[in-house]
Design a protein around this motif. Structure first.
Motif, mmCIF file in Angstrom:
data_model
loop_
_atom_site.group_PDB
_atom_site.id
_atom_site.type_symbol
_atom_site.label_atom_id
_atom_site.label_comp_id
_atom_site.label_asym_id
_atom_site.label_seq_id
_atom_site.Cartn_x
_atom_site.Cartn_y
_atom_site.Cartn_z
ATOM 1 N N ALA A 32 42.418 45.090 57.571
ATOM 2 C CA ALA A 32 41.203 44.442 57.076
ATOM 3 C C ALA A 32 41.136 42.961 57.430
ATOM 4 O O ALA A 32 40.047 42.412 57.576
ATOM 5 C CB ALA A 32 41.091 44.594 55.561
ATOM 6 N N SER A 55 33.497 44.163 59.822
ATOM 7 C CA SER A 55 33.240 44.027 58.379
ATOM 8 C C SER A 55 31.750 44.086 58.054
ATOM 9 O O SER A 55 31.380 44.071 56.881
ATOM 10 C CB SER A 55 33.829 42.708 57.853
ATOM 11 O OG SER A 55 33.117 41.596 58.382
ATOM 12 N N ASN A 57 27.959 45.385 57.390
ATOM 13 C CA ASN A 57 27.290 46.597 56.925
ATOM 14 C C ASN A 57 26.057 46.840 57.792
ATOM 15 O O ASN A 57 25.861 46.143 58.803
ATOM 16 C CB ASN A 57 26.941 46.492 55.433
ATOM 17 C CG ASN A 57 25.941 45.400 55.116
ATOM 18 O OD1 ASN A 57 25.225 44.891 55.990
ATOM 19 N ND2 ASN A 57 25.860 45.022 53.851
ATOM 20 N N HIS A 63 30.202 43.409 54.491
ATOM 21 C CA HIS A 63 30.198 44.501 53.522
ATOM 22 C C HIS A 63 30.906 44.074 52.237
ATOM 23 O O HIS A 63 31.926 43.390 52.274
ATOM 24 C CB HIS A 63 30.915 45.710 54.139
ATOM 25 C CG HIS A 63 30.742 46.966 53.373
ATOM 26 N ND1 HIS A 63 31.416 47.230 52.203
ATOM 27 C CD2 HIS A 63 29.955 48.040 53.616
ATOM 28 C CE1 HIS A 63 31.061 48.426 51.761
ATOM 29 N NE2 HIS A 63 30.179 48.936 52.602
ATOM 30 N N GLY A 64 30.363 44.483 51.110
ATOM 31 C CA GLY A 64 30.957 44.160 49.820
ATOM 32 C C GLY A 64 32.382 44.654 49.688
ATOM 33 O O GLY A 64 33.216 44.013 49.039
ATOM 34 N N GLY A 65 32.700 45.777 50.293
ATOM 35 C CA GLY A 65 34.068 46.306 50.237
ATOM 36 C C GLY A 65 35.062 45.371 50.899
ATOM 37 O O GLY A 65 36.188 45.201 50.415
ATOM 38 N N TRP A 66 34.660 44.737 51.996
ATOM 39 C CA TRP A 66 35.555 43.769 52.653
ATOM 40 C C TRP A 66 35.752 42.561 51.737
ATOM 41 O O TRP A 66 36.871 42.080 51.577
ATOM 42 C CB TRP A 66 34.995 43.335 54.009
ATOM 43 C CG TRP A 66 35.968 42.479 54.763
ATOM 44 C CD1 TRP A 66 36.895 42.913 55.664
ATOM 45 C CD2 TRP A 66 36.150 41.055 54.652
ATOM 46 N NE1 TRP A 66 37.643 41.843 56.123
ATOM 47 C CE2 TRP A 66 37.203 40.690 55.518
ATOM 48 C CE3 TRP A 66 35.533 40.051 53.905
ATOM 49 C CZ2 TRP A 66 37.645 39.378 55.665
ATOM 50 C CZ3 TRP A 66 35.974 38.738 54.047
ATOM 51 C CH2 TRP A 66 37.018 38.419 54.924
ATOM 52 N N LEU A 68 35.568 42.466 48.479
ATOM 53 C CA LEU A 68 36.419 42.856 47.357
ATOM 54 C C LEU A 68 37.883 42.954 47.786
ATOM 55 O O LEU A 68 38.782 42.592 47.023
ATOM 56 C CB LEU A 68 35.942 44.184 46.766
ATOM 57 C CG LEU A 68 34.612 44.114 46.014
ATOM 58 C CD1 LEU A 68 34.094 45.508 45.707
ATOM 59 C CD2 LEU A 68 34.740 43.282 44.763
ATOM 60 N N THR A 69 38.122 43.432 48.999
ATOM 61 C CA THR A 69 39.492 43.488 49.521
ATOM 62 C C THR A 69 40.069 42.084 49.627
ATOM 63 O O THR A 69 41.209 41.832 49.227
ATOM 64 C CB THR A 69 39.520 44.182 50.897
ATOM 65 O OG1 THR A 69 39.051 45.529 50.739
ATOM 66 C CG2 THR A 69 40.907 44.187 51.506
ATOM 67 N N ASP A 72 40.823 40.790 46.171
ATOM 68 C CA ASP A 72 42.014 41.416 45.623
ATOM 69 C C ASP A 72 43.267 40.802 46.243
ATOM 70 O O ASP A 72 44.274 40.597 45.555
ATOM 71 C CB ASP A 72 41.989 42.922 45.856
ATOM 72 C CG ASP A 72 43.148 43.637 45.186
ATOM 73 O OD1 ASP A 72 43.409 43.373 43.994
ATOM 74 O OD2 ASP A 72 43.798 44.462 45.853
#
Length: 151
Positions: A32, A55, A57, A63-66, A68-69, A72
């Motif tokens: 990532a 990354s 969308n 992308h929101g998932g990237w 959030l990763t 984190d």
């Protein structure tokens, strides 16, 4: 400032992130990221990365998932400042998307420990980009013994 490894970090000695740290051989982060971190003068942890083209969308934004990763990762390295040498795992994470950014535009996060106990560490932070805040996050990390976890 003296170099003190954070979360298993190693010093980056060249390129755009010279003076920062990264965690080598972390398979998901390698996929990532790469992600970088350092201790700031006020005791908080700063993290940074450049979202890769993958990354994006469907709208062409990161992308929101990237995001959030990345958040984190920042939660992890921040919590590790209070748990070292023990490992930690994220057990809860909350977030609000408050902005957007585009691939290839550097993002940074600043995080701090709200409270650290024997087994739980509470962290909050903010991811920002060129146009300001992107993601507000908070989370809880659980301290686990420093050993490999088997399936």
């Amino acid at each position: 400032m003296d170099f003190k490894p954070i979360g298993g970090g190693v010093a980056v000695t060249s390129g755009e992130f010279s003076g920062w740290q990264h965690i080598p051989s972390e398979p998901f982060n390698d996929h990532a990221g790469p992600f970088f971190h350092r201790m700031s003068s006020d005791g908080s942890v700063e993290c940074s990365a450049v979202p890769p083209p993958a990354s994006a969308n469907g709208m062409g934004i990161v992308h929101g998932g990237w995001l959030l990763t990345f958040a984190d990762y920042c939660l992890f390295v921040t919590a590790r400042t209070a748990s070292d040498p023990d490992e930690i795992v994220t057990i809860s994470m909350n977030s609000e998307f408050v902005g957007m950014t585009f691939p290839s535009q550097r993002v940074e996060a600043k995080a701090e420990i709200v409270r650290a106990g024997r087994s739980l560490i509470f962290v909050r932070g903010l991811v920002s980009g060129l146009k300001g805040p992107i993601l507000n996050f908070s989370g809880v990390a659980k301290v686990v013994p420093n050993k490999k976890i088997s399936p």
